[in-house]
Write a protein that holds these residues in place. Structure first.
Motif, PDB file in Angstrom:
ATOM      1  N   LEU A  37       7.482   1.889  -4.245  1.00 41.34           N
ATOM      2  CA  LEU A  37       6.140   2.565  -4.559  1.00 41.34           C
ATOM      3  C   LEU A  37       6.196   4.059  -4.559  1.00 41.34           C
ATOM      4  CD1 LEU A  37       3.995   1.037  -5.628  1.00 41.34           C
ATOM      5  CD2 LEU A  37       2.661   1.528  -3.198  1.00 41.34           C
ATOM      6  N   MET A  38       7.133   4.675  -3.408  1.00 38.49           N
ATOM      7  CA  MET A  38       7.116   6.126  -3.207  1.00 38.49           C
ATOM      8  C   MET A  38       8.289   6.711  -4.333  1.00 38.49           C
ATOM      9  SD  MET A  38       5.555   7.307  -0.506  1.00 38.49           S
ATOM     10  CE  MET A  38       4.390   6.392  -0.843  1.00 38.49           C
TER      11      MET A  38
ATOM     12  N   MET B  89       5.917   9.085 -11.947  1.00 37.45           N
ATOM     13  CA  MET B  89       4.620   9.306 -12.140  1.00 37.45           C
ATOM     14  C   MET B  89       4.703  11.023 -12.100  1.00 37.45           C
ATOM     15  SD  MET B  89       2.576   7.073  -9.984  1.00 37.45           S
ATOM     16  CE  MET B  89       2.455   4.969 -10.397  1.00 37.45           C
TER      17      MET B  89
ATOM     18  N   ASP C 105       7.435  -4.486 -12.154  1.00 35.14           N
ATOM     19  CA  ASP C 105       7.059  -5.374 -13.237  1.00 35.14           C
ATOM     20  C   ASP C 105       8.616  -5.973 -13.889  1.00 35.14           C
ATOM     21  OD1 ASP C 105       4.419  -5.456 -12.881  1.00 35.14           O
ATOM     22  OD2 ASP C 105       4.004  -3.920 -14.473  1.00 35.14           O
TER      23      ASP C 105
ATOM     24  N   PHE D 201       8.802  -2.545  -0.799  1.00 33.11           N
ATOM     25  CA  PHE D 201       7.758  -2.320  -1.446  1.00 33.11           C
ATOM     26  C   PHE D 201       7.320  -0.968  -1.433  1.00 33.11           C
ATOM     27  CE2 PHE D 201       6.186  -4.075   2.592  1.00 33.11           C
ATOM     28  CZ  PHE D 201       4.843  -3.369   2.607  1.00 33.11           C
ATOM     29  N   TRP D 202       7.726  -0.411  -0.045  1.00 31.64           N
ATOM     30  CA  TRP D 202       6.897   0.996  -0.091  1.00 31.64           C
ATOM     31  C   TRP D 202       7.901   1.779  -0.591  1.00 31.64           C
ATOM     32  CZ3 TRP D 202       8.660   4.914   3.739  1.00 31.64           C
ATOM     33  CH2 TRP D 202       7.526   6.049   3.561  1.00 31.64           C
TER      34      TRP D 202
ATOM     35  N   VAL E  71      12.013  -9.956  -4.863  1.00 29.68           N
ATOM     36  CA  VAL E  71      10.648 -10.527  -4.928  1.00 29.68           C
ATOM     37  C   VAL E  71       9.793  -9.349  -4.746  1.00 29.68           C
ATOM     38  CG1 VAL E  71       8.909 -11.662  -3.982  1.00 29.68           C
ATOM     39  CG2 VAL E  71      11.099 -12.583  -3.944  1.00 29.68           C
ATOM     40  N   ALA E  72       9.893  -8.487  -3.907  1.00 27.45           N
ATOM     41  CA  ALA E  72       8.974  -7.256  -3.750  1.00 27.45           C
ATOM     42  C   ALA E  72       9.245  -6.249  -4.834  1.00 27.45           C
ATOM     43  CB  ALA E  72       9.183  -6.465  -2.205  1.00 27.45           C
TER      44      ALA E  72
ATOM     45  N   ILE F 245      13.478   0.573   6.253  1.00 30.51           N
ATOM     46  CA  ILE F 245      12.148   0.898   5.325  1.00 30.51           C
ATOM     47  C   ILE F 245      11.926  -0.588   4.509  1.00 30.51           C
ATOM     48  CG2 ILE F 245      12.101   2.091   2.802  1.00 30.51           C
ATOM     49  CD1 ILE F 245      13.527   4.409   3.762  1.00 30.51           C
ATOM     50  N   ALA F 246      10.642  -0.287   4.443  1.00 29.89           N
ATOM     51  CA  ALA F 246      10.050  -1.723   3.584  1.00 29.89           C
ATOM     52  C   ALA F 246      10.230  -1.146   2.141  1.00 29.89           C
ATOM     53  CB  ALA F 246       8.467  -1.560   4.025  1.00 29.89           C
TER      54      ALA F 246
ATOM     55  N   ALA G 264       8.189  -7.452  -8.046  1.00 32.67           N
ATOM     56  CA  ALA G 264       6.552  -7.127  -8.298  1.00 32.67           C
ATOM     57  C   ALA G 264       6.126  -5.854  -8.461  1.00 32.67           C
ATOM     58  CB  ALA G 264       6.032  -7.782  -6.864  1.00 32.67           C
ATOM     59  N   ILE G 265       6.701  -4.814  -8.031  1.00 33.54           N
ATOM     60  CA  ILE G 265       6.321  -3.344  -8.100  1.00 33.54           C
ATOM     61  C   ILE G 265       6.826  -2.904  -9.343  1.00 33.54           C
ATOM     62  CG2 ILE G 265       6.466  -1.144  -7.153  1.00 33.54           C
ATOM     63  CD1 ILE G 265       6.313  -2.370  -4.525  1.00 33.54           C
TER      64      ILE G 265
ATOM     65  N   LEU H  37       6.251   6.939  -7.654  1.00 30.27           N
ATOM     66  CA  LEU H  37       5.459   8.033  -7.509  1.00 30.27           C
ATOM     67  C   LEU H  37       6.060   9.379  -7.780  1.00 30.27           C
ATOM     68  CD1 LEU H  37       2.380   9.037  -6.598  1.00 30.27           C
ATOM     69  CD2 LEU H  37       3.373   8.986  -4.373  1.00 30.27           C
TER      70      LEU H  37
ATOM     71  N   ARG I   3      -1.864   0.663  -4.346  1.00 36.57           N
ATOM     72  CA  ARG I   3      -1.200   0.746  -5.761  1.00 36.57           C
ATOM     73  C   ARG I   3      -2.081   1.290  -6.858  1.00 36.57           C
ATOM     74  NH1 ARG I   3       2.234  -4.098  -7.932  1.00 36.57           N
ATOM     75  NH2 ARG I   3       3.015  -2.827  -9.523  1.00 36.57           N
TER      76      ARG I   3
ATOM     77  N   LEU J 129       7.923   2.188   8.797  1.00 40.89           N
ATOM     78  CA  LEU J 129       9.029   2.725   8.982  1.00 40.89           C
ATOM     79  C   LEU J 129       9.454   3.081  10.471  1.00 40.89           C
ATOM     80  CD1 LEU J 129      11.825   3.848   7.698  1.00 40.89           C
ATOM     81  CD2 LEU J 129      10.512   5.822   7.121  1.00 40.89           C
TER      82      LEU J 129
ATOM     83  N   LEU K  47       8.656  -5.791   9.155  1.00 43.94           N
ATOM     84  CA  LEU K  47       9.067  -5.577   7.777  1.00 43.94           C
ATOM     85  C   LEU K  47       8.513  -6.583   7.093  1.00 43.94           C
ATOM     86  CD1 LEU K  47      12.485  -4.137   7.151  1.00 43.94           C
ATOM     87  CD2 LEU K  47      10.286  -3.137   6.562  1.00 43.94           C
TER      88      LEU K  47
ATOM     89  N   ARG L 164       7.906   1.091 -15.281  1.00 46.51           N
ATOM     90  CA  ARG L 164       8.363  -0.332 -15.100  1.00 46.51           C
ATOM     91  C   ARG L 164       8.801  -0.817 -16.298  1.00 46.51           C
ATOM     92  NH1 ARG L 164       2.063  -0.052 -15.347  1.00 46.51           N
ATOM     93  NH2 ARG L 164       2.414  -0.170 -13.084  1.00 46.51           N
TER      94      ARG L 164
END
Lengths: 280, 337
Positions: free
Chosen positions: B149-150, B157, B283, B145-146, B276-277, B142-143, B280-281, B153, A236, A254, A209, B165
């Protein structure tokens, strides 16, 4: 052997083991399994950002590379990084834990305070700082991860050594004249092995991770390597159009981490059935 | 209790001192030649020597260490190489944003995690328990940052129900700066529209950030509850006719959460890393984005300061957690070593 049989009786842990073994298999034979193994480095601009189809089950990325192939090829580096980092952390953490746990005195105090200091800095921040101070890159990221993960092993081994050093069999060994080195390496360490193994399994998932995160932030793997975290970062700019681009590499992270975590959970159950998959 | 708090604070000091030394080692010993890094790739040896003299890098190493410790203790963390402003000032501006996010995430994780753990323990090995097990193992896999993003999305979005953001809509403006926490400042200014806006912006980042914490908290609460449910006092209370809800929610839970409380302190470090992650995503203008910016612009002064400040906040939170634990379980205060 008994441990393995018990592990196989726990369906959830089995699922974890299956995921890990599957990833291992994929990592070993990646170039033969991947439909387009050359897509690790080649790009095909003409077919960029194609949605999933029979030809490209996971779609293609911004350079027209097959995402399925890159996910498969990325498994190897993810596992190599995890094994290297956990291995290095073991090499630093285990001797420190043994040494600090065995004797009282200033050396023990200094070692454990040092461990506390490393634990007091959030891992990612330290990894980022190191990654920046040395040149950013995969090897730096690995070094940084190992330097920040060893305290967990030191703590685990310390606690185990403390517990074992007052055990009757250790007294008996000292009584018949076994040397300290012998007791530590041949008797205390094997008895601490289950705890270390559990820590290491969970550490594998954790490292994958964090390594992916470092890749995502640009201080880990560098393009064009088929790194999962890097792929999510590259994706991204192509959202929301190319939803498949970040989705599949992220799912790969995951599943692999889930595999290690479930396995670690199952191992913990075996080592301490009283807790029935409960303690962290 | 006051004595306990004092001792706990004193115990944190060696670790903090070690942290100051560690940051020194990080900047002066490991990177080879910070002067060369500072001067850039195209610098001449004369320029490098000049920088070395200006930053005191030509002094003996122990003298540099002393100077470093003195600077840190007086709050002088130097100026950002990127913006030229004192880093401590820039951090002071951004720290509240990160704290607002992490505290809110921690609140969500606790408010959802503890009930989940309780329900799982009461349905031991039942379907609910298995579901909670899945959440608690999956949440740690689960990451962030991922996931961020999901969620962006889907919710920002595709469906456009939550902001993509940032921390506020620019056209609404920001309330006058008092605490730096937008939720509090907007209420103090009596601006409900700004409060709602800030809350909406907080939802996605906080949900992303809270998941690993939620997973751990549910897990620890569950194991604590299981352990307590086997105790004789529970059996006795049941026999004496205590209502289930009162028994479980008050007596058993209070005994069960002591481990969870310690865990929350340790979690805080993970949350700051996760921030941090997440920042960053989304903003989010906090320490995380600052750290990433510092990395991109090779601003080692800024990065160093972030490491220090985060370390101090982390230590402070852990002291706070120990005190809370002592309040929940007074026995803790008695047997501190």
């Amino acid at each position: 052997m008994i441990a393995l049989r018990r592990l196989l009786r726990d369906p959830v842990a089995c699922f974890g083991l299956l995921l890990v073994l599957g990833a291992l298999f994929i990592a070993l034979f990646a170039p033969w399994i991947a439909p387009y193994p050359e897509d690790a480095y080649e790009s095909h601009i003409m077919q960029r950002l194609r949605p999933p189809s029979a030809e490209f089950p996971f779609g293609t990325d911004n350079l027209g590379r097959d995402i399925l192939s890159r996910v498969i090829l990325g498994t190897r580096s993810a596992l190599v990084v995890a094994v290297a980092v956990v291995g290095a952390s073991l090499l630093i953490g285990v001797p420190i834990g043994l040494l600090a746990g065995w004797r009282d005195g200033w050396l023990s105090d200094v070692l454990m305070r040092l461990t506390d200091v490393f634990l007091a800095v959030p891992q990612l921040i330290l990894a980022l700082a190191l990654g920046q101070l040395l040149a950013p890159g995969l090897s730096t990221a690995m070094l940084a991860l190992a330097l920040t993960y060893w305290p967990f092993f030191a703590r685990t081994v310390y606690a185990e050594t403390r517990r074992l050093r007052t055990a009757l069999f250790v007294d008996a060994l000292a009584g018949i004249g076994a040397s300290t080195t012998r007791i530590l390496l041949l008797h205390v360490l094997p008895n601490a092995a289950p705890a270390i193994l559990i820590r290491a399994t969970i550490g594998m998932g954790f490292t994958i991770l964090t390594a992916a995160l470092l890749g995502f932030l640009g201080v880990g793997a560098a393009p064009p390597s088929p790194d999962w975290g890097l792929a999510v970062a590259e994706a991204r700019q192509h959202l929301p159009e190319a939803w498949w681009f970040p989705t599949f590499p992220g799912l790969a992270i995951l599943l692999l981490v889930l595999g290690f975590n479930l396995l670690g959970d199952g191992l913990r159950d075996i080592a301490d059935p009283r807790l029935r998959r409960s303690r962290h | 209790m006051a004595r306990y708090i004092l001792r706990r604070v004193l115990l944190a000091l060696p670790a903090l001192f070690g942290l100051v030394l560690l940051t020194f080692v990080l900047t002066r010993v490991i990177p080879g030649d910070p002067a060369a890094t500072l001067a850039g790739d195209s610098a001449t040896p004369a320029q490098i020597a000049d920088i070395r003299a200006r930053y005191g890098l030509d002094r003996p190493i122990w003298e540099q260490a002393l100077v470093h410790v003195k600077q840190v203790l007086t709050g002088d963390l130097g100026s950002s190489i990127f913006s030229g402003r004192p880093v401590i000032e820039e951090i002071g501006f951004r720290l509240p944003a990160t704290l607002e996010l992490t505290f809110f995430a921690l609140f969500l994780a606790t408010a959802i995690g503890i009930p989940l753990g309780v329900v799982a323990a009461l349905n031991h090995n039942g379907p609910v328990d298995q579901l909670v097990r899945l959440i608690s193992v999956g949440g740690l896999a689960i990451a962030s940052f991922w996931l961020a993003l999901m969620l962006q999305l889907v919710f920002a979005m595709e469906w456009d129900v939550l902001p993509l953001r940032g921390r506020v809509e620019v056209e609404l403006g920001t309330p006058p700066l008092r605490t730096g926490f937008l939720l509090i400042d907007s209420l103090l200014a009596g601006r409900l529209d700004q409060f709602r806006d800030a809350l909406w912006h907080l939802v996605l980042p906080a949900v992303t950030l809270c998941l690993p914490g939620l997973a751990s908290i549910a897990r620890f609460t569950r194991s604590g509850m299981l352990e307590m449910l086997q105790k004789d006092f529970v059996l006795y209370a049941r026999a004496a006719g205590y209502g289930r809800f009162r028994l479980y929610a008050i007596y058993v839970l209070r005994n069960a959460v002591t481990v969870t409380v310690t865990q929350i302190g340790l979690l805080f470090g993970a949350l700051i890393s996760g921030a941090v992650a997440v920042e960053a995503i989304y903003d989010w203008p906090g320490l995380g984005t600052y750290a990433v910016q510092a990395i991109l612009s090779a601003d080692y002064k800024a990065l160093l300061a972030v490491t220090l400040v985060v370390g101090v906040v982390y230590a402070a939170v852990n002291v706070l957690v120990d005190v809370v634990q002592a309040l929940v379980d007074p026995r803790v205060a008695e047997d501190i070593r």
